[in-house]
Motif scaffolding. Structure first.
Motif, PDB file in Angstrom:
ATOM      1  N   VAL A   1     -18.662   5.051 -23.463  1.00  0.00           N
ATOM      2  CA  VAL A   1     -19.399   4.221 -22.318  1.00  0.00           C
ATOM      3  C   VAL A   1     -20.130   3.156 -23.242  1.00  0.00           C
ATOM      4  CG1 VAL A   1     -21.257   4.421 -20.699  1.00  0.00           C
ATOM      5  CG2 VAL A   1     -19.559   6.116 -20.834  1.00  0.00           C
ATOM      6  N   TYR A   2     -20.989   3.563 -24.242  1.00  0.00           N
ATOM      7  CA  TYR A   2     -21.728   2.660 -24.901  1.00  0.00           C
ATOM      8  C   TYR A   2     -20.768   1.548 -25.482  1.00  0.00           C
ATOM      9  CZ  TYR A   2     -24.795   0.668 -28.551  1.00  0.00           C
ATOM     10  OH  TYR A   2     -25.444  -0.309 -29.291  1.00  0.00           O
ATOM     11  N   SER A   3     -19.836   1.785 -26.041  1.00  0.00           N
ATOM     12  CA  SER A   3     -18.917   0.759 -26.612  1.00  0.00           C
ATOM     13  C   SER A   3     -18.369  -0.291 -25.579  1.00  0.00           C
ATOM     14  CB  SER A   3     -17.402   1.437 -27.220  1.00  0.00           C
ATOM     15  OG  SER A   3     -16.468   0.892 -27.648  1.00  0.00           O
ATOM     16  N   VAL A   4     -17.834   0.241 -24.465  1.00  0.00           N
ATOM     17  CA  VAL A   4     -17.423  -0.532 -23.543  1.00  0.00           C
ATOM     18  C   VAL A   4     -18.623  -1.452 -22.796  1.00  0.00           C
ATOM     19  CG1 VAL A   4     -16.617  -0.743 -21.023  1.00  0.00           C
ATOM     20  CG2 VAL A   4     -15.643   1.058 -22.520  1.00  0.00           C
ATOM     21  N   VAL A   5     -19.771  -0.830 -22.798  1.00  0.00           N
ATOM     22  CA  VAL A   5     -20.762  -1.572 -22.341  1.00  0.00           C
ATOM     23  C   VAL A   5     -21.355  -2.634 -23.474  1.00  0.00           C
ATOM     24  CG1 VAL A   5     -23.346  -1.731 -21.482  1.00  0.00           C
ATOM     25  CG2 VAL A   5     -21.781   0.335 -20.830  1.00  0.00           C
ATOM     26  N   LEU A   6     -21.150  -2.316 -24.580  1.00  0.00           N
ATOM     27  CA  LEU A   6     -21.751  -3.085 -25.738  1.00  0.00           C
ATOM     28  C   LEU A   6     -20.966  -4.474 -25.708  1.00  0.00           C
ATOM     29  CD1 LEU A   6     -23.609  -3.755 -27.807  1.00  0.00           C
ATOM     30  CD2 LEU A   6     -22.299  -2.465 -29.363  1.00  0.00           C
ATOM     31  N   ARG A   7     -19.342  -4.137 -25.600  1.00  0.00           N
ATOM     32  CA  ARG A   7     -18.748  -5.237 -25.490  1.00  0.00           C
ATOM     33  C   ARG A   7     -18.621  -6.209 -24.357  1.00  0.00           C
ATOM     34  NH1 ARG A   7     -15.958  -5.641 -30.359  1.00  0.00           N
ATOM     35  NH2 ARG A   7     -15.390  -3.532 -31.108  1.00  0.00           N
ATOM     36  N   MET A   8     -19.312  -5.735 -23.276  1.00  0.00           N
ATOM     37  CA  MET A   8     -19.539  -6.704 -21.912  1.00  0.00           C
ATOM     38  C   MET A   8     -20.702  -7.336 -22.161  1.00  0.00           C
ATOM     39  SD  MET A   8     -17.749  -4.309 -19.268  1.00  0.00           S
ATOM     40  CE  MET A   8     -18.029  -5.385 -17.850  1.00  0.00           C
ATOM     41  N   VAL A   9     -21.887  -6.797 -22.618  1.00  0.00           N
ATOM     42  CA  VAL A   9     -23.142  -7.628 -22.757  1.00  0.00           C
ATOM     43  C   VAL A   9     -23.665  -7.834 -24.115  1.00  0.00           C
ATOM     44  CG1 VAL A   9     -24.201  -5.958 -20.829  1.00  0.00           C
ATOM     45  CG2 VAL A   9     -24.527  -4.967 -23.076  1.00  0.00           C
ATOM     46  N   ASN A  10     -23.268  -7.326 -25.447  1.00  0.00           N
ATOM     47  CA  ASN A  10     -23.490  -7.920 -26.563  1.00  0.00           C
ATOM     48  C   ASN A  10     -24.872  -7.740 -26.881  1.00  0.00           C
ATOM     49  OD1 ASN A  10     -21.039  -8.407 -27.983  1.00  0.00           O
ATOM     50  ND2 ASN A  10     -21.092 -10.609 -27.088  1.00  0.00           N
TER      51      ASN A  10
ATOM     52  N   SER B   1     -26.198 -16.294 -26.332  1.00  0.00           N
ATOM     53  CA  SER B   1     -26.096 -17.373 -27.309  1.00  0.00           C
ATOM     54  C   SER B   1     -25.535 -17.058 -28.423  1.00  0.00           C
ATOM     55  CB  SER B   1     -27.681 -17.949 -27.275  1.00  0.00           C
ATOM     56  OG  SER B   1     -28.394 -16.743 -27.962  1.00  0.00           O
ATOM     57  N   ILE B   2     -25.001 -17.820 -29.092  1.00  0.00           N
ATOM     58  CA  ILE B   2     -24.481 -17.541 -30.312  1.00  0.00           C
ATOM     59  C   ILE B   2     -25.074 -16.963 -31.265  1.00  0.00           C
ATOM     60  CG2 ILE B   2     -23.009 -18.460 -32.512  1.00  0.00           C
ATOM     61  CD1 ILE B   2     -21.665 -20.201 -30.664  1.00  0.00           C
ATOM     62  N   GLU B   3     -26.464 -17.295 -31.455  1.00  0.00           N
ATOM     63  CA  GLU B   3     -27.470 -16.895 -32.266  1.00  0.00           C
ATOM     64  C   GLU B   3     -27.925 -15.163 -32.346  1.00  0.00           C
ATOM     65  OE1 GLU B   3     -28.382 -19.683 -30.419  1.00  0.00           O
ATOM     66  OE2 GLU B   3     -27.599 -20.856 -31.892  1.00  0.00           O
ATOM     67  N   GLU B   4     -27.579 -14.965 -30.918  1.00  0.00           N
ATOM     68  CA  GLU B   4     -27.701 -13.486 -30.776  1.00  0.00           C
ATOM     69  C   GLU B   4     -26.626 -12.450 -31.030  1.00  0.00           C
ATOM     70  OE1 GLU B   4     -29.110 -12.617 -26.620  1.00  0.00           O
ATOM     71  OE2 GLU B   4     -30.104 -14.297 -26.408  1.00  0.00           O
ATOM     72  N   ILE B   5     -25.408 -13.013 -31.550  1.00  0.00           N
ATOM     73  CA  ILE B   5     -24.384 -12.492 -31.913  1.00  0.00           C
ATOM     74  C   ILE B   5     -24.508 -12.114 -33.493  1.00  0.00           C
ATOM     75  CG2 ILE B   5     -22.072 -12.138 -32.183  1.00  0.00           C
ATOM     76  CD1 ILE B   5     -21.819 -14.148 -29.801  1.00  0.00           C
ATOM     77  N   SER B   6     -24.311 -10.810 -33.905  1.00  0.00           N
ATOM     78  CA  SER B   6     -24.311 -10.551 -35.376  1.00  0.00           C
ATOM     79  C   SER B   6     -23.170  -9.667 -35.677  1.00  0.00           C
ATOM     80  CB  SER B   6     -25.436  -9.795 -35.897  1.00  0.00           C
ATOM     81  OG  SER B   6     -25.648  -8.708 -35.219  1.00  0.00           O
TER      82      SER B   6
ATOM     83  N   TYR C   1     -16.733 -18.015 -32.743  1.00  0.00           N
ATOM     84  CA  TYR C   1     -16.195 -18.684 -31.824  1.00  0.00           C
ATOM     85  C   TYR C   1     -15.367 -17.980 -30.641  1.00  0.00           C
ATOM     86  CZ  TYR C   1     -17.150 -23.078 -34.100  1.00  0.00           C
ATOM     87  OH  TYR C   1     -17.828 -24.129 -34.576  1.00  0.00           O
ATOM     88  N   LEU C   2     -14.673 -16.973 -31.277  1.00  0.00           N
ATOM     89  CA  LEU C   2     -13.773 -15.928 -30.572  1.00  0.00           C
ATOM     90  C   LEU C   2     -14.831 -15.224 -29.656  1.00  0.00           C
ATOM     91  CD1 LEU C   2     -11.256 -14.841 -29.723  1.00  0.00           C
ATOM     92  CD2 LEU C   2     -11.537 -13.256 -31.372  1.00  0.00           C
ATOM     93  N   GLU C   3     -15.870 -14.716 -29.885  1.00  0.00           N
ATOM     94  CA  GLU C   3     -16.680 -13.703 -29.204  1.00  0.00           C
ATOM     95  C   GLU C   3     -17.449 -14.900 -28.128  1.00  0.00           C
ATOM     96  OE1 GLU C   3     -18.012 -10.632 -27.476  1.00  0.00           O
ATOM     97  OE2 GLU C   3     -16.934 -10.677 -29.212  1.00  0.00           O
ATOM     98  N   TYR C   4     -17.882 -15.932 -28.592  1.00  0.00           N
ATOM     99  CA  TYR C   4     -18.434 -16.801 -27.582  1.00  0.00           C
ATOM    100  C   TYR C   4     -17.266 -17.288 -26.383  1.00  0.00           C
ATOM    101  CZ  TYR C   4     -20.544 -21.091 -25.692  1.00  0.00           C
ATOM    102  OH  TYR C   4     -21.186 -21.967 -24.760  1.00  0.00           O
ATOM    103  N   ALA C   5     -16.072 -17.361 -27.033  1.00  0.00           N
ATOM    104  CA  ALA C   5     -14.859 -17.889 -25.976  1.00  0.00           C
ATOM    105  C   ALA C   5     -14.634 -16.638 -24.995  1.00  0.00           C
ATOM    106  CB  ALA C   5     -13.523 -18.387 -26.669  1.00  0.00           C
ATOM    107  N   ILE C   6     -14.793 -15.314 -25.550  1.00  0.00           N
ATOM    108  CA  ILE C   6     -14.667 -14.204 -24.587  1.00  0.00           C
ATOM    109  C   ILE C   6     -15.711 -14.105 -23.690  1.00  0.00           C
ATOM    110  CG2 ILE C   6     -14.691 -11.677 -24.711  1.00  0.00           C
ATOM    111  CD1 ILE C   6     -12.986 -11.875 -27.233  1.00  0.00           C
ATOM    112  N   GLN C   7     -16.853 -14.652 -24.117  1.00  0.00           N
ATOM    113  CA  GLN C   7     -18.176 -14.363 -23.306  1.00  0.00           C
ATOM    114  C   GLN C   7     -18.214 -15.225 -22.162  1.00  0.00           C
ATOM    115  OE1 GLN C   7     -20.423 -12.006 -22.865  1.00  0.00           O
ATOM    116  NE2 GLN C   7     -19.214 -10.819 -24.481  1.00  0.00           N
TER     117      GLN C   7
END
Length: 187
Positions: free
Chosen positions: A30-39, A93-98, A119-125
């Motif tokens: 559950v955590y993994s699915v949610v994290l992928r959706m909200v980052n 925002s890209i700055e929040e992704i690590s 870029y890929l994560e931003y494109a997915i979001q």
């Protein structure tokens, strides 16, 4: 080891240890699915807790002809979609992704890899949820097409079509970045 359905029946009748066992089995999924959706790790923790509260309240609605994990992922994705609708959050925002890279390459290669992931994560979001959810469930969670169809309540053909179109949209988005010179030959 008890089967999921046995634990669900016991938990629905008030057995706290049975619910604790379900929680232990599925908290990472559950955590993994949610994290992928909200980052966002804090947001993902909060949402995962809300999902397990919702699960506990709805255990009596589980139908054993479906896999418990599929039913739980459906609850999770629907909860995140509802949450996002309420917050009207479209992108992050890209700055929040690590990311932490685990290879032993040169600093230049690591930088390029990190940029590609951004870029890929931003494109997915940036994808509409219609395409993002099947893409995340298939590519990042490793679910099969039929499991995704069960989770989102759509026919298998629509799931395949959405994944195909989502990939196409991602490719076009990434190609635009390459044309701008920002993605360092990502494709």
């Amino acid at each position: 080891m008890k089967k999921d359905y046995e634990l669900v029946k016991q938990a629905a009748s008030g057995d706290q240890s049975a619910f604790a066992e379900l929680l232990n089995r599925y908290k990472n999924l559950v955590y993994s699915v949610v994290l992928r959706m909200v980052n966002d790790t804090e947001e993902a923790n909060d949402l995962a807790q809300e999902i397990f509260i919702k699960l506990y309240r709805n255990l009596d609605k589980y139908q054993p002809e479906y896999k418990f994990s599929t039913w739980l992922i459906r609850i999770s994705t629907n909860h995140v979609i509802d949450y996002r609708r309420k917050r009207k959050q479209e992108t992050i925002s890209i700055e929040e992704i690590s990311y932490e890279l685990t290879n032993n390459s040169t600093p230049e290669k690591e930088y390029i890899q990190k940029e590609k992931k951004k870029y890929l994560e931003y494109a997915i979001q940036a994808l509409p949820d219609l395409y993002k959810i099947p893409i995340v469930l298939y590519h990042q969670q490793g679910l099969h097409y039929q499991e995704i169809a069960d989770i989102i309540g759509e026919p298998l053909s629509k799931v395949k079509n959405r994944i195909f179109r989502g990939r196409k949209m991602l490719k076009e988005s990434l190609e635009k970045e390459i044309e701008k010179g920002g993605a360092h030959e990502m494709l």
